[in-house]
Design an enzyme around this catalytic site. Structure first.
Site, PDB file in Angstrom:
ATOM      1  N   HIS A 130       1.583  -3.747   9.135  1.00 28.38           N
ATOM      2  CA  HIS A 130       3.100  -3.492   9.018  1.00 28.38           C
ATOM      3  C   HIS A 130       3.584  -3.059  10.248  1.00 28.38           C
ATOM      4  CE1 HIS A 130       2.739  -4.686   4.566  1.00 28.38           C
ATOM      5  NE2 HIS A 130       1.520  -3.820   4.557  1.00 28.38           N
ATOM      6  N   HIS A 159       0.737  -1.151   0.123  1.00 32.95           N
ATOM      7  CA  HIS A 159      -0.026   0.030   0.103  1.00 32.95           C
ATOM      8  C   HIS A 159       0.803   1.286  -0.031  1.00 32.95           C
ATOM      9  CE1 HIS A 159      -3.286  -2.835   0.718  1.00 32.95           C
ATOM     10  NE2 HIS A 159      -4.143  -1.832   0.843  1.00 32.95           N
TER      11      HIS A 159
END
Length: 274
Positions: free
Chosen positions: A236, A194
């Site tokens: 993440h 992303h």
């Protein structure tokens, strides 16, 4: 006592060295045949050779062979110590920022909003929207921009998958695996796809679309918030997102270098013009 025997302490004995033959009149000799790494346990009496009253040999009656002392473990380099410290701090800091990792987290009520941001930075909506735009566009300039955007999105998917497969860093332990449309490499977290996509699309849009200043600011804010949301959702670690931003920023340079145009790829544009 030399073959297969040992001392009272259990040490393995080695045979004494062979004595060379000394002829009468030979100058005095010292001990010959001593081997490195052997230690004398008991010294025998000196031996006087016939015809050479001054020549004596000091013999080592019993000799044991000892292995060399073990080498000390190598000191870790400064780079290795710094890397381990950085990773430990990264894991700790990422866990503290994962305030939307679950419904019971500190900011669990904001999780649905961050999941909408997750979808906005996903590859599937961007690929589908670009293909739809290519099919509906009637402007040659518009088709050129959209075709290169499609090339950029595909390049991003390939590069991120390759790096994730090589690094194989697992996602944070506090992550909840309810992500939108995942594939096999999505179980790894480094780098954030992303973040790479958001940084690359942001540069692409700012360079090839004429937007008012407020809209340009919104595009930049969108890219930054998408990256931050990955850490807040627990998807993440901080370093995954930071490296993803750098990687996405550099990916646009590759797209710019291999820019597709009717001159560089006439066959490709002929397909879309039909």
């Amino acid at each position: 006592p030399y073959k297969g025997s040992g001392t009272a302490s259990g040490e393995q004995l080695c045979p004494p060295p062979l004595l060379p033959r000394l002829w009468p009149g030979t100058p005095p000799h010292t001990l010959l045949g001593a081997s490195a790494g052997c230690r004398c346990i008991r010294a025998a009496a000196p031996v006087r050779l016939p015809g050479s009253p001054l020549a004596t040999l000091g013999l080592c009656g019993f000799r044991t062979c000892e292995p060399p002392p073990p080498l000390p473990p190598p000191d870790p380099s400064c780079a290795a110590v710094a890397l381990r410290s950085l990773l430990a701090a990264d894991l700790r800091f990422s866990r503290q920022l994962g305030v939307c990792a679950g419904e019971r987290s500190a900011w669990g009520s904001a999780r649905p909003l961050l999941r909408l941001l997750e979808v906005s930075g996903h590859g599937v909506p961007w690929l589908a929207g670009t293909l739809y735009g290519l099919g509906r566009s009637e402007s040659p300039a518009g088709r050129e921009v959209l075709l290169n955007l499609l090339f950029a999105l595909l390049l991003d998917l390939v590069l991120v998958a390759v790096v994730k497969g090589l690094v194989r860093r697992r996602r944070p332990t506090h992550n909840k695996m309810d992500m939108f449309v995942t594939i096999s490499v999505d179980k790894y977290s480094f780098p954030s796809g992303h973040a790479t996509r958001a940084a690359m699309v942001c540069r692409f849009v700012l360079h090839h679309l004429v937007l008012a200043i407020p809209l340009r600011v919104l595009v930049v804010l969108w890219a930054i918030i998408v990256g931050i949301s990955r850490v807040m959702l627990g998807r993440h670690n901080v370093t995954d997102v930071a490296f993803g931003f750098i990687m996405g920023y550099m990916q646009y340079n590759v797209v710019k270098y291999f820019w597709l145009s009717p001159l560089s790829a006439p066959a490709l544009f002929a397909v879309w013009n039909q």
